[in-house]
Write a protein that holds these residues in place. Structure first.
Motif, PDB file in Angstrom:
ATOM      1  N   ILE A  69      31.937 -28.436  23.608  1.00 29.02           N
ATOM      2  CA  ILE A  69      33.209 -29.120  23.375  1.00 29.02           C
ATOM      3  C   ILE A  69      34.299 -28.315  24.073  1.00 29.02           C
ATOM      4  CG2 ILE A  69      34.904 -29.761  21.631  1.00 29.02           C
ATOM      5  CD1 ILE A  69      32.572 -30.016  19.660  1.00 29.02           C
ATOM      6  N   GLN A  70      35.139 -29.001  24.819  1.00 25.81           N
ATOM      7  CA  GLN A  70      36.286 -28.349  25.442  1.00 25.81           C
ATOM      8  C   GLN A  70      37.561 -28.900  24.827  1.00 25.81           C
ATOM      9  OE1 GLN A  70      36.103 -28.783  29.667  1.00 25.81           O
ATOM     10  NE2 GLN A  70      34.445 -27.307  29.881  1.00 25.81           N
ATOM     11  N   GLY A  71      38.528 -28.029  24.647  1.00 21.87           N
ATOM     12  CA  GLY A  71      39.791 -28.463  24.066  1.00 21.87           C
ATOM     13  C   GLY A  71      40.780 -27.329  23.994  1.00 21.87           C
ATOM     14  N   ARG A  85      40.307 -31.723  20.948  1.00 21.80           N
ATOM     15  CA  ARG A  85      39.348 -31.942  22.031  1.00 21.80           C
ATOM     16  C   ARG A  85      39.999 -32.716  23.174  1.00 21.80           C
ATOM     17  NH1 ARG A  85      34.103 -34.184  18.930  1.00 21.80           N
ATOM     18  NH2 ARG A  85      35.155 -36.067  19.568  1.00 21.80           N
ATOM     19  N   LYS A  91      39.199 -31.290  15.808  1.00 18.93           N
ATOM     20  CA  LYS A  91      37.964 -30.761  15.247  1.00 18.93           C
ATOM     21  C   LYS A  91      38.248 -29.405  14.633  1.00 18.93           C
ATOM     22  CE  LYS A  91      33.504 -31.050  14.839  1.00 18.93           C
ATOM     23  NZ  LYS A  91      32.954 -31.898  13.848  1.00 18.93           N
TER      24      LYS A  91
END
Length: 128
Positions: A69-71, A85, A91
């Motif tokens: 997950i990127q954010g 995200r 998240k």
């Protein structure tokens, strides 16, 4: 930055095995003449739930499948970080390693790798 997810998973597996064994022993040793049926059924359901949790944790421990997950970190609340995200969803992740938690700041762009089924973070990389 590694977060040691195997330690968390093994601890949870031990707790599940203990609770499952206690539920099964209690289910088979209670006097069915003196105890209502719904209590026996409750012990049976508790045993099934912990058996399912045990299966999920064992699969996560043995399989190396991971999610990425990127954010961007929005804020930190104690040991929990909130990550927005790239798809716009928020998240929450619990970070149990204090050294990693101190290094993270709000507005950092991060990549979080977590286990596939239990979604326990295993690695955090600061992108910028």
């Amino acid at each position: 930055m590694q977060l040691k997810p195997n330690k968390t998973i093994v601890t949870f597996i031990i707790i599940c095995v203990l609770q499952l064994s206690l539920s099964v022993v209690r289910l088979f040793t209670m006097d069915h003449q003196m105890v209502p049926t719904f209590i026996g059924f409750t012990y049976f359901l508790v045993s099934l739930v912990f058996l399912g949790l045990l299966a999920v944790m064992l699969i996560d421990l043995l399989m190396e499948a991971r999610r990425t997950i990127q954010g961007r970190i929005i804020n930190k609340e104690g040991s929990i970080i909130n990550v927005l995200r790239d798809d716009g969803k928020l998240k929450r992740f619990r970070i149990n390693v204090p050294e990693v938690l101190v290094a993270l700041r709000a507005d950092y762009r991060v990549e979080i790798v977590s286990t596939n089924l239990a979604n326990i973070p295993s690695r955090i990389t600061v992108i910028e």
